[in-house]
Design a protein around this motif. Structure first.
Motif, PDB file in Angstrom:
ATOM      1  N   THR A   2      -0.508   8.875   4.487  1.00  0.00           N
ATOM      2  CA  THR A   2      -1.171   9.376   5.687  1.00  0.00           C
ATOM      3  C   THR A   2      -2.690   9.424   5.498  1.00  0.00           C
ATOM      4  O   THR A   2      -3.402   9.680   6.455  1.00  0.00           O
ATOM      5  CB  THR A   2      -0.628  10.767   6.079  1.00  0.00           C
ATOM      6  N   LEU A   3      -3.163   9.127   4.298  1.00  0.00           N
ATOM      7  CA  LEU A   3      -4.603   9.023   4.057  1.00  0.00           C
ATOM      8  C   LEU A   3      -5.189   7.806   4.773  1.00  0.00           C
ATOM      9  O   LEU A   3      -6.356   7.781   5.109  1.00  0.00           O
ATOM     10  CB  LEU A   3      -4.893   8.878   2.554  1.00  0.00           C
ATOM     11  N   ASN A   4      -4.363   6.774   4.977  1.00  0.00           N
ATOM     12  CA  ASN A   4      -4.839   5.525   5.578  1.00  0.00           C
ATOM     13  C   ASN A   4      -3.818   4.878   6.512  1.00  0.00           C
ATOM     14  O   ASN A   4      -3.815   3.669   6.673  1.00  0.00           O
ATOM     15  CB  ASN A   4      -5.247   4.533   4.488  1.00  0.00           C
ATOM     16  N   GLY A   7      -1.481   1.983   5.250  1.00  0.00           N
ATOM     17  CA  GLY A   7      -2.016   0.626   5.166  1.00  0.00           C
ATOM     18  C   GLY A   7      -2.682   0.359   3.832  1.00  0.00           C
ATOM     19  O   GLY A   7      -2.477   1.077   2.852  1.00  0.00           O
ATOM     20  N   ILE A   8      -3.527  -0.673   3.819  1.00  0.00           N
ATOM     21  CA  ILE A   8      -4.195  -1.083   2.586  1.00  0.00           C
ATOM     22  C   ILE A   8      -5.704  -0.861   2.645  1.00  0.00           C
ATOM     23  O   ILE A   8      -6.461  -1.482   1.912  1.00  0.00           O
ATOM     24  CB  ILE A   8      -3.877  -2.559   2.268  1.00  0.00           C
ATOM     25  N   THR A   9      -6.130   0.054   3.493  1.00  0.00           N
ATOM     26  CA  THR A   9      -7.554   0.306   3.685  1.00  0.00           C
ATOM     27  C   THR A   9      -8.248   0.740   2.406  1.00  0.00           C
ATOM     28  O   THR A   9      -9.355   0.314   2.122  1.00  0.00           O
ATOM     29  CB  THR A   9      -7.764   1.385   4.764  1.00  0.00           C
ATOM     30  N   TRP A  40       4.872  -3.725  -1.103  1.00  0.00           N
ATOM     31  CA  TRP A  40       5.797  -2.637  -1.443  1.00  0.00           C
ATOM     32  C   TRP A  40       6.867  -3.051  -2.450  1.00  0.00           C
ATOM     33  O   TRP A  40       7.844  -2.353  -2.630  1.00  0.00           O
ATOM     34  CB  TRP A  40       6.482  -2.054  -0.198  1.00  0.00           C
ATOM     35  N   SER A  41       6.702  -4.198  -3.121  1.00  0.00           N
ATOM     36  CA  SER A  41       7.700  -4.582  -4.115  1.00  0.00           C
ATOM     37  C   SER A  41       7.080  -4.849  -5.480  1.00  0.00           C
ATOM     38  O   SER A  41       7.728  -4.601  -6.493  1.00  0.00           O
ATOM     39  CB  SER A  41       8.502  -5.804  -3.648  1.00  0.00           C
TER      40      SER A  41
END
Length: 98
Positions: A2-4, A7-9, A40-41
């Protein structure tokens, strides 16, 4: 997490000797997160147990494909997340307020 928006920000930066970090300004709130690669793997580390909780200033163990980690921030500020390896079977995270 929930910090981003999950995503990959915010990418971790390699500091050497199996340590990765990133720093972010956080508001006082409750968050959830994991340490993972975009797919995610390749990398997917979460907390141990059913309701893992990270506490600022305390080392927290991570496990492969673990649960989302809760983080309660009580004071707005800059926080550094330090993922500590290099042994993929013994990974931890330390979150400190700057």
């Amino acid at each position: 997490g929930t910090l981003n928006g999950w995503g990959i920000t915010y990418e971790l930066s390699y500091q050497g000797k199996g340590i990765y970090t990133f720093t972010k300004t956080l508001s006082a709130a409750s968050y959830e997160f994991k340490v993972a690669s975009e797919d995610w793997s390749t990398v997917d580390y979460g907390g141990t147990g059913e309701a893992p909780l990270a506490t600022v200033g305390q080392l927290t163990s991570l496990e492969a494909i673990g649960a989302n980690i809760a983080l309660n921030i009580t004071e707005q500020g800059n926080y550094t997340f330090k993922v500590i390896g290099p042994d993929r079977e013994n990974v931890s995270i330390l979150i400190d307020k700057q």
